[in-house]
Design an enzyme around this catalytic site. Structure first.
Site, PDB file in Angstrom:
ATOM      1  N   HIS A  13       0.851  -1.199   0.000  1.00  0.00           N
ATOM      2  CA  HIS A  13       0.000   0.000   0.000  1.00  0.00           C
ATOM      3  C   HIS A  13       0.884   1.244   0.000  1.00  0.00           C
ATOM      4  O   HIS A  13       2.108   1.152   0.109  1.00  0.00           O
ATOM      5  CB  HIS A  13      -0.998  -0.010   1.164  1.00  0.00           C
ATOM      6  N   HIS A  34       1.327   3.990   1.961  1.00  0.00           N
ATOM      7  CA  HIS A  34       1.826   4.758   3.114  1.00  0.00           C
ATOM      8  C   HIS A  34       3.352   4.917   3.057  1.00  0.00           C
ATOM      9  O   HIS A  34       4.073   3.974   2.698  1.00  0.00           O
ATOM     10  CB  HIS A  34       1.401   4.097   4.419  1.00  0.00           C
ATOM     11  N   HIS A  64      -7.535  -0.705   5.409  1.00  0.00           N
ATOM     12  CA  HIS A  64      -6.513   0.176   5.996  1.00  0.00           C
ATOM     13  C   HIS A  64      -6.240   1.322   5.018  1.00  0.00           C
ATOM     14  O   HIS A  64      -6.207   2.489   5.401  1.00  0.00           O
ATOM     15  CB  HIS A  64      -5.250  -0.634   6.271  1.00  0.00           C
TER      16      HIS A  64
END
Length: 241
Positions: free
Chosen positions: A56, A58, A114
């Protein structure tokens, strides 16, 4: 096992995973928060990094992408749905796609919640999955960009990988997750025993991951939630703890 998997602790509680396939000589990095310790570890082992796999967007999962790519010329694979937020990607993948390290294949699984486009990589032949911040030892990721229903679905998808599957998550959150889990199921003997072992390991300065699906099925309050509403309530309580 065809893959050699090395844990690299970085920042305050992140783990970067360095994965080597000896037959091809390929080496892959999962979610490099930073570059220097990863490059140093690969160099020390005589491995050349050929790929980066991102779960992901982040920054504590992609922050080392550019520097590692510059140093090695590696190829970067990551979630199609988050490609605008990961400008270093060379290949965009989604559920149903396959990523390869040498001849060893990983299935891409969509696990949003998330983040909106979070993915996981599952190596069926190795009984190993790299899950980023979706599933933790006795925990799950915060619902920053998704819903409890999505996370509940993720738990079912990951549970279906089988009890023997090793789960490589990206953070050392086990002790705090376990303390919360005990507030949910204080009389769960498997949980009580696991926390004793976790506390002892951390006292010795040892890591507590990877974990397994079997351990999570027995002790993880989010995987053990029996409905979306129950998972949502537990996640809200953990966030407020």
């Amino acid at each position: 096992m065809a893959l050699e998997i090395v844990r690299i602790p970085v920042l305050s509680d992140n783990y970067v995973w360095l994965v080597h396939e000896a037959e091809s000589g390929e080496t892959m990095v999962v979610d490099p928060a930073v570059a220097e310790p990863v490059l140093a570890e690969a160099n020390q082992r005589g491995w050349t990094i050929t790929q980066i796999w991102n779960t992901h967007w982040h920054p504590d999962h992609t922050g080392g992408n550019a520097a590692i790519k510059e140093a090695t010329g590696c190829r970067i694979i990551g979630p199609e749905a988050e490609s605008e937020r990961i400008p270093t990607l060379d290949r965009k993948v989604k559920e149903g796609d396959v990523a390869k390290l040498g001849a060893v294949e990983a299935q891409v699984i969509d696990v949003p919640a998330h983040t909106a486009g979070h993915i996981a990589f599952h190596f069926p032949t190795e009984q190993a999955a790299f899950v980023g911040d979706t599933l933790f030892a006795m925990g799950c990721g915060r619902l920053f960009e998704g819903t409890a229903a999505q996370m509940y679905s993720n738990m079912r998808k990951l549970e279906a990988l089988g009890d023997e599957t090793s789960i490589y998550c990206a953070h050392e959150y086990t002790q705090s997750n376990g303390r919360f889990a005990l507030t949910v199921e204080p009389d769960n003997p498997a949980l009580v025993a696991r926390m004793d072992a976790v506390n002892a390991a951390r006292e010795r300065g040892e890591p507590t991951v990877p974990t397994t699906i079997a351990l999570e099925r027995a002790t993880n309050p989010f995987m053990r939630a029996t409905s979306v509403d129950e998972l949502a309530a537990r996640r809200a309580a953990k966030d407020a703890a």
